[in-house]
Design a protein around this motif. Structure first.
Motif, PDB file in Angstrom:
ATOM      1  N   ALA A  23       6.637  26.987 -10.209  1.00  0.00           N
ATOM      2  CA  ALA A  23       7.448  28.438 -10.560  1.00  0.00           C
ATOM      3  C   ALA A  23       8.762  28.337 -11.233  1.00  0.00           C
ATOM      4  O   ALA A  23       9.561  27.211 -10.894  1.00  0.00           O
ATOM      5  CB  ALA A  23       7.439  29.193  -9.377  1.00  0.00           C
ATOM      6  N   GLY A  24       9.340  28.931 -12.259  1.00  0.00           N
ATOM      7  CA  GLY A  24      10.471  28.784 -12.776  1.00  0.00           C
ATOM      8  C   GLY A  24      10.562  27.872 -13.992  1.00  0.00           C
ATOM      9  O   GLY A  24      11.622  27.630 -14.441  1.00  0.00           O
ATOM     10  N   THR A  25       9.373  26.913 -14.286  1.00  0.00           N
ATOM     11  CA  THR A  25       9.234  26.019 -15.526  1.00  0.00           C
ATOM     12  C   THR A  25       9.424  26.708 -16.731  1.00  0.00           C
ATOM     13  O   THR A  25       9.000  27.773 -17.039  1.00  0.00           O
ATOM     14  CB  THR A  25       7.884  25.410 -15.482  1.00  0.00           C
ATOM     15  OG1 THR A  25       7.749  24.587 -14.174  1.00  0.00           O
ATOM     16  CG2 THR A  25       7.954  24.557 -16.590  1.00  0.00           C
ATOM     17  N   LEU A  26      10.236  26.102 -17.508  1.00  0.00           N
ATOM     18  CA  LEU A  26      10.618  26.668 -18.882  1.00  0.00           C
ATOM     19  C   LEU A  26       9.845  25.769 -19.818  1.00  0.00           C
ATOM     20  O   LEU A  26      10.186  24.452 -19.973  1.00  0.00           O
ATOM     21  CB  LEU A  26      12.054  26.394 -19.189  1.00  0.00           C
ATOM     22  CG  LEU A  26      12.575  26.681 -20.576  1.00  0.00           C
ATOM     23  CD1 LEU A  26      12.526  28.386 -21.013  1.00  0.00           C
ATOM     24  CD2 LEU A  26      14.131  26.316 -20.900  1.00  0.00           C
ATOM     25  N   VAL A  27       9.191  26.209 -20.705  1.00  0.00           N
ATOM     26  CA  VAL A  27       8.548  25.625 -21.760  1.00  0.00           C
ATOM     27  C   VAL A  27       9.020  25.967 -22.978  1.00  0.00           C
ATOM     28  O   VAL A  27       9.170  26.913 -23.454  1.00  0.00           O
ATOM     29  CB  VAL A  27       6.895  26.025 -21.919  1.00  0.00           C
ATOM     30  CG1 VAL A  27       6.314  25.001 -23.134  1.00  0.00           C
ATOM     31  CG2 VAL A  27       6.354  25.659 -20.637  1.00  0.00           C
ATOM     32  N   MET A  28       9.494  25.105 -23.930  1.00  0.00           N
ATOM     33  CA  MET A  28      10.134  25.104 -25.203  1.00  0.00           C
ATOM     34  C   MET A  28       9.236  24.430 -26.372  1.00  0.00           C
ATOM     35  O   MET A  28       8.853  23.308 -25.993  1.00  0.00           O
ATOM     36  CB  MET A  28      11.685  24.627 -25.354  1.00  0.00           C
ATOM     37  CG  MET A  28      12.362  25.575 -24.341  1.00  0.00           C
ATOM     38  SD  MET A  28      14.102  24.908 -24.438  1.00  0.00           S
ATOM     39  CE  MET A  28      14.757  24.900 -25.819  1.00  0.00           C
ATOM     40  N   PHE A  29       8.893  24.974 -27.528  1.00  0.00           N
ATOM     41  CA  PHE A  29       8.363  24.396 -28.682  1.00  0.00           C
ATOM     42  C   PHE A  29       8.747  24.818 -29.718  1.00  0.00           C
ATOM     43  O   PHE A  29       9.453  26.204 -29.744  1.00  0.00           O
ATOM     44  CB  PHE A  29       6.876  24.610 -28.312  1.00  0.00           C
ATOM     45  CG  PHE A  29       6.327  25.985 -28.015  1.00  0.00           C
ATOM     46  CD1 PHE A  29       6.036  26.592 -29.114  1.00  0.00           C
ATOM     47  CD2 PHE A  29       6.319  26.501 -26.938  1.00  0.00           C
ATOM     48  CE1 PHE A  29       5.481  28.068 -29.014  1.00  0.00           C
ATOM     49  CE2 PHE A  29       5.815  27.743 -26.658  1.00  0.00           C
ATOM     50  CZ  PHE A  29       5.337  28.603 -27.947  1.00  0.00           C
ATOM     51  N   GLU A  30       8.474  24.406 -30.912  1.00  0.00           N
ATOM     52  CA  GLU A  30       8.871  24.908 -32.058  1.00  0.00           C
ATOM     53  C   GLU A  30       7.936  26.100 -32.630  1.00  0.00           C
ATOM     54  O   GLU A  30       6.994  26.170 -32.187  1.00  0.00           O
ATOM     55  CB  GLU A  30       8.602  23.606 -33.141  1.00  0.00           C
ATOM     56  CG  GLU A  30       9.464  23.674 -34.430  1.00  0.00           C
ATOM     57  CD  GLU A  30       8.812  24.691 -35.558  1.00  0.00           C
ATOM     58  OE1 GLU A  30       7.784  25.085 -35.496  1.00  0.00           O
ATOM     59  OE2 GLU A  30       9.683  25.266 -36.154  1.00  0.00           O
TER      60      GLU A  30
END
Length: 87
Positions: A23-30
């Motif tokens: 919980a609280g994970t951040l996923v970043m992608f182009e």
């Protein structure tokens, strides 16, 4: 959204990767990465933030199609000076 043939071709070339985290994970992608999302299975709301970084030479102009301009919270017209690195 790609057509089924194109989507199948992408799948055969690259497979699917499902990011997972606590919980609280951040996923970043182009933003041009082909991506999708299953429905939110939890009872908790989920938020998405989208940031667009653009060349200062590609400034905001009035829409070509005659629509109203996007509101300021979506398209900043006040300060679009380039980002400067911090040391």
């Amino acid at each position: 959204m790609p057509d089924n043939t194109s989507l199948r071709e992408l799948m055969l070339k690259g497979d699917i990767e499902a990011p997972k985290g606590p919980a609280g994970t951040l996923v970043m992608f182009e933003c041009n990465t082909m991506h999708g999302s299953n429905m939110n299975m939890s009872c908790w709301p989920r938020s998405n933030l989208f940031f667009v970084y653009n060349s200062v030479e590609n400034g905001l102009v009035n829409p070509f199609c005659g629509n109203r301009p996007r509101p300021d919270f979506l398209a900043n017209r006040k300060d679009w000076s380039p980002l400067k690195p911090v040391s």
